[in-house]
Design an enzyme around this catalytic site. Structure first.
Site, PDB file in Angstrom:
ATOM      1  N   SER A 176      10.867  -6.393 -31.284  1.00 33.90           N
ATOM      2  CA  SER A 176      12.286  -6.724 -31.354  1.00 33.90           C
ATOM      3  C   SER A 176      12.742  -7.196 -32.722  1.00 33.90           C
ATOM      4  CB  SER A 176      12.622  -7.767 -30.296  1.00 33.90           C
ATOM      5  OG  SER A 176      11.793  -8.898 -30.430  1.00 33.90           O
ATOM      6  N   HIS A 204      13.990  -2.643 -26.225  1.00 31.06           N
ATOM      7  CA  HIS A 204      14.717  -1.989 -27.323  1.00 31.06           C
ATOM      8  C   HIS A 204      14.450  -0.495 -27.409  1.00 31.06           C
ATOM      9  CE1 HIS A 204      15.916  -5.911 -28.944  1.00 31.06           C
ATOM     10  NE2 HIS A 204      14.726  -6.304 -28.508  1.00 31.06           N
ATOM     11  N   LYS A 236      20.776  -4.544 -23.562  1.00 35.00           N
ATOM     12  CA  LYS A 236      20.768  -3.955 -24.901  1.00 35.00           C
ATOM     13  C   LYS A 236      21.440  -2.585 -24.867  1.00 35.00           C
ATOM     14  CE  LYS A 236      17.747  -7.431 -26.019  1.00 35.00           C
ATOM     15  NZ  LYS A 236      16.540  -8.108 -25.591  1.00 35.00           N
TER      16      LYS A 236
END
Ligand SMILES: *Cc1c(COP(=O)(O)O)cnc(C)c1O
Length: 395
Positions: A176, A204, A236
């Site tokens: 990350s 991610h 995200k």
């Protein structure tokens, strides 16, 4: 004798580690209103630009009208509603796994999966740069806990040799704060030799990576035999909130029966699941978002290298500029902000000591013109930073 909080806070300030929360006065997007000013932001995790998408908002609104707002209870009591169930089925299909289980946050999904799978007499092995929630989960599990060198299959292998009991290897998919990919083919190979399970937190990777946004496992073509526990978060690239664990029927039933962070909490609002169903559809089908993002990534790296910035080995929308000293990282962030750009400085303990950085993140919602503005500002600010010392006030 008493809590000397003032001293703790002062110490953090002196070390250039004090945190402040920028107040966002607009929706997520490239152009945001922050603390009374319009800024061009390069620090959100809304990689595909879905957090403020009209169709996702409409799905949320329609969901709230049909299902109300509150989840009402935990999933095991009376909080597991039709939209939650539909989203789980869609996520299972998306990840190509028998089942998926929905959580309210990624932090909880990680605590749940690790603590339900290993305990005393077992072993959990984690990459030393794993997300804080994975490290906390390892500690909370009570299992023997050891961290291997970043993305290093040899280091993992030596720890696997000393492992006892059920052994869980845990890694971020896309790291990350660095943006690099876990070397899953090598890590999974080592785990398999020792009969260990692999858990990947691809917070991610889902969205930006893979032909249909299926993340790192789609990117490497890995199945259930390689990665037994697959975690994704919805806050995200999905642009909404929550998280899921995908895996075998038995894995998911084990979590439902034993995972305390799943059992003892209220379900997320059902309307949120309606919104995520829509964002999942967009994430899978609108491949142009990934293509545009990749064009931005290529151009950013090119431009940043021309300026002489130190980038990390990343092919993802996370493109940190390595600075080192926390004061200097804050200073660069300030200089950019004076020019109307928002890029947050990331400092220890979020990253290892001496590796403060500006975590630039790109989104499919950014235009190429907006990216050029960032590069121009960096070209202007970088030489200024080099000639000043690192002492500045707080961010
Ligand atoms: C953001 C993040 C989480 C936490 O997810 P939330 O849904 O925000 O709680 C977990 N793991 C990684 C790698 C993350 O980046």
């Amino acid at each position: 004798m008493s809590f000397d909080l003032a001293a703790r806070l002062a110490e953090r300030r002196t070390a250039n580690l004090y945190r402040q929360r920028p107040l966002l006065e607009s929706p997520q997007g490239p152009l945001v209103q922050v603390d009374g000013r319009q800024l061009l932001a390069f620090c959100s995790n809304d990689y595909l630009g879905l957090a403020n998408h009209p169709q996702v908002i409409e799905a949320w609104r329609a969901g709230a009208e049909k299902w109300g707002v509150g989840g009402g209870a935990s999933h095991l009591v009376i909080g597991h509603s039709t939209p939650h169930h539909q989203l789980e089925e869609a996520l299972a299909e998306f990840t190509g796994r028998p089942r998926a289980l929905l959580f309210s946050t990624g932090y909880m999904a990680n605590l749940a999966a690790v603590t339900a799978l290993v305990g005393r007499d077992d072993t959990v092995l984690e990459d030393r740069l794993n997300h804080a929630s994975l490290l906390d989960a390892g500690l909370l599990s009570g299992a023997r806990f050891s961290r291997y060198l970043h993305n290093d299959a040899v280091s993992l292998s030596s720890r696997l040799r000393k492992a006892n009991g059920n052994t869980l290897v845990v890694t971020d998919g896309v790291f990350s704060m660095d943006g690099d990919l876990a070397d899953l083919p090598a890590l999974c190979g080592e785990a398999r030799l020792k009969g260990a399970w692999v858990m990947v937190d691809d917070a991610h990777g889902f969205g930006p990576l893979g032909a249909t946004g299926g993340g790192i496992v789609e990117h490497f073509g890995l199945g259930l035999d390689d990665v037994q526990v697959l975690v994704g978060t919805l806050g995200k690239a999905f642009g909404t909130a929550g998280a899921f664990v995908a895996g075998s029927e038995e894995l998911i039933e084990t979590l439902v029966q034993f995972a305390r962070p799943y059992i003892y909490t209220t379900s997320q609002p059902p309307a949120l699941a309606c919104a995520t169903l829509k964002s999942l559809e967009l994430l899978r089908s609108e491949h142009w978002r990934r293509e545009h993002l990749n064009a931005l990534i290529t151009r950013f790296r090119q431009g940043a290298e021309a300026i002489g910035l130190e980038l990390m080995t990343s092919a993802t929308p996370i493109q940190p500029i390595l600075i080192g000293d926390s004061g200097r990282a804050l200073q660069l962030s300030h200089l950019l902000r004076e020019r109307g750009l928002l890029v947050t400085a990331i400092r220890p303990p979020t990253v290892p000591a001496g590796s403060a950085r500006l975590r630039v993140t790109l989104s499919a919602a950014h235009s190429l013109e907006q990216l050029e503005l960032l590069l121009e500002a960096l070209a202007e600010c970088w030489p200024l930073l080099a000639t000043q010392d690192g002492s500045v006030a707080d961010a």
